[in-house]
Design a protein around this motif. Structure first.
Motif, PDB file in Angstrom:
ATOM      1  N   GLY A 228      -8.218   1.097  -5.945  1.00 15.67           N
ATOM      2  CA  GLY A 228      -8.141   0.601  -4.566  1.00 15.67           C
ATOM      3  C   GLY A 228      -9.513   0.207  -4.040  1.00 15.67           C
ATOM      4  N   CYS A 248      -0.142  -2.336  -0.385  1.00 17.02           N
ATOM      5  CA  CYS A 248      -0.504  -1.624  -1.610  1.00 17.02           C
ATOM      6  C   CYS A 248       0.729  -0.956  -2.220  1.00 17.02           C
ATOM      7  N   ASP A 251       0.173   4.903  -2.050  1.00 21.45           N
ATOM      8  CA  ASP A 251      -0.744   5.436  -1.044  1.00 21.45           C
ATOM      9  C   ASP A 251      -2.111   5.757  -1.643  1.00 21.45           C
ATOM     10  N   ALA A 254      -3.892   2.540  -1.580  1.00 24.09           N
ATOM     11  CA  ALA A 254      -4.173   2.167  -0.193  1.00 24.09           C
ATOM     12  C   ALA A 254      -5.316   2.991   0.384  1.00 24.09           C
ATOM     13  N   THR A 258      -8.757   1.310   1.775  1.00 21.90           N
ATOM     14  CA  THR A 258      -9.299   1.439   3.135  1.00 21.90           C
ATOM     15  C   THR A 258     -10.725   1.977   3.099  1.00 21.90           C
ATOM     16  N   VAL A 274      -3.480  -2.576   6.634  1.00 20.90           N
ATOM     17  CA  VAL A 274      -3.148  -2.023   5.312  1.00 20.90           C
ATOM     18  C   VAL A 274      -1.853  -1.217   5.409  1.00 20.90           C
ATOM     19  N   GLY A 276       0.680   1.149   2.765  1.00 20.74           N
ATOM     20  CA  GLY A 276       0.838   1.758   1.451  1.00 20.74           C
ATOM     21  C   GLY A 276       2.294   1.936   1.074  1.00 20.74           C
ATOM     22  N   LEU A 291      -2.553   6.166   7.080  1.00 23.77           N
ATOM     23  CA  LEU A 291      -1.867   5.018   6.504  1.00 23.77           C
ATOM     24  C   LEU A 291      -0.461   4.790   7.055  1.00 23.77           C
ATOM     25  N   THR A 293       2.906   3.371   5.900  1.00 22.93           N
ATOM     26  CA  THR A 293       3.380   3.406   4.511  1.00 22.93           C
ATOM     27  C   THR A 293       4.897   3.289   4.443  1.00 22.93           C
ATOM     28  N   SER A 335      -2.312  -0.145  10.215  1.00 24.62           N
ATOM     29  CA  SER A 335      -1.731  -1.492  10.230  1.00 24.62           C
ATOM     30  C   SER A 335      -1.671  -2.130  11.601  1.00 24.62           C
TER      31      SER A 335
END
Length: 338
Positions: A228, A248, A251, A254, A258, A274, A276, A291, A293, A335
């Motif tokens: 990543g 991604c 996780d 991701a 990041t 981003v 995940g 994240l 996700t 995000s």
């Protein structure tokens, strides 16, 4: 000690005498069998509770031809996928007082065959097969008991596999990013030969095409934070804001991405959003920022696979093919710009 001996000495005849029914009626009432009035079942249960009667499971198994045990064969030594799946499996099996025997094959075919033979020797009523990731795995073959594959699908279409819908999960990610104004998307994931990588890429590209947004890049590597970070460096070198969102495939990737973007001076999610995949709390919640996700809902997959296995053990048709369960979007700070 005296109390324990007294409880263990209670028999079906004692319960029958207290409830005013025959021993056969007690067995039917406690096992949920026969055409009995609800009043009779209740009276038997109250008598059994009062006497602290514990049915002889060995005798019950011999009489019914079942052991009330289910085997779980996994190759996930780390437990990342097995533990939530087992939680769901035991949720379904616990209601029927069925025990689970966990066997870790560690991805070794010889060890796996040994455990399969051992489970059959123990006369388990059925087997759940799972693994490290939602990729195809070799079938264990035809066994004299029901077998359900969960998360990792069998390579035999005649088997029943219960897994998450990778393509649908990828679509959720893209739709979320597009809804927040992102138009230049990249996909960063694991090895190209993994089925989960392929399915998530297909869902990603189909959703991007449907939304009329650009697929700016596809970068495939390893399932790791290190990959990543490497991918982040590759994306950050591009000029003119070539990418404003990244989906991604895990996780782990991701979180590394990041970190890599932040080190390169790219602000997440202000400049690049981003998302995940996995909703692995130790990764998603500890990331900076936490994240957004896709959650494959592993506990629910475990429940579904065990419910289908129990039904097959009880005589229902097991079915075959792949049953893909929808994923869920979990929104955190990576995000959505604030």
């Amino acid at each position: 000690m005296a109390s324990a001996r007294n409880e263990s000495a209670v028999t079906v005849r004692d319960v029958a005498q207290l409830a005013g029914v025959s021993p056969g009626t007690v067995s039917k009432a406690l096992n949920g069998q026969g055409q009995l009035r609800e009043e009779t079942r209740q009276r038997v249960q109250e008598a059994a509770d009062k006497l602290r009667f514990r049915p002889n499971q060995v005798a019950r198994s011999l009489a019914e031809g079942r052991t009330y045990t289910v085997g779980m064969l996994t190759s996930d030594s780390f437990g990342r996928f097995t533990l939530p799946l087992m939680e769901g499996i035991e949720d379904s099996l616990g209601a029927g007082k069925v025990s689970t025997l966990l066997c870790d094959g560690r991805g070794d075919p010889l060890r796996e065959r040994h455990y399969l033979a051992e489970l059959l020797n123990r006369r388990v009523d059925g087997i759940v097969v799972t693994g490290r990731r939602p990729d195809a795995r070799r079938s264990v073959g035809q066994l004299p008991i029901p077998v359900v594959y969960v998360l990792g699908r069998s390579d035999d279409p005649g088997d029943l596999s219960v897994t998450n819908d990778d393509e649908q999960g990828a679509r959720l990610a893209v739709e979320h990013l597009v809804a927040h104004g992102r138009t230049r998307l990249a996909y960063v994931s694991g090895p190209a030969h993994h089925l989960s990588t392929q399915l998530r890429q297909q869902g990603f590209e189909a959703a991007a095409a449907a939304a009329g947004v650009e697929v700016a890049d596809v970068l495939l590597g390893r399932w790791s934070e290190a990959w990543g970070r490497t991918a982040a460096q590759m994306l950050a070198r591009r000029t003119g804001g070539a990418v404003d969102a990244v989906f991604c495939g895990s996780d782990q990737i991701a979180r590394g991405l990041t970190d890599g973007l932040r080190e390169a001076g790219v602000r997440v999610p202000v400049e690049v959003s981003v998302v995940g995949f996995d909703n692995w709390d130790v990764m998603a919640e500890a990331a900076r920022p936490p994240l957004t996700t896709i959650d494959p809902r592993l506990v629910r997959l475990g429940r579904e696979s065990a419910s289908r296995l129990l039904a097959a053990i009880d005589g229902a048709e097991l079915g075959q093919g792949v049953v893909a369960q929808p994923c869920e979007l979990v929104i955190r700070e990576s995000s959505v710009p604030t």
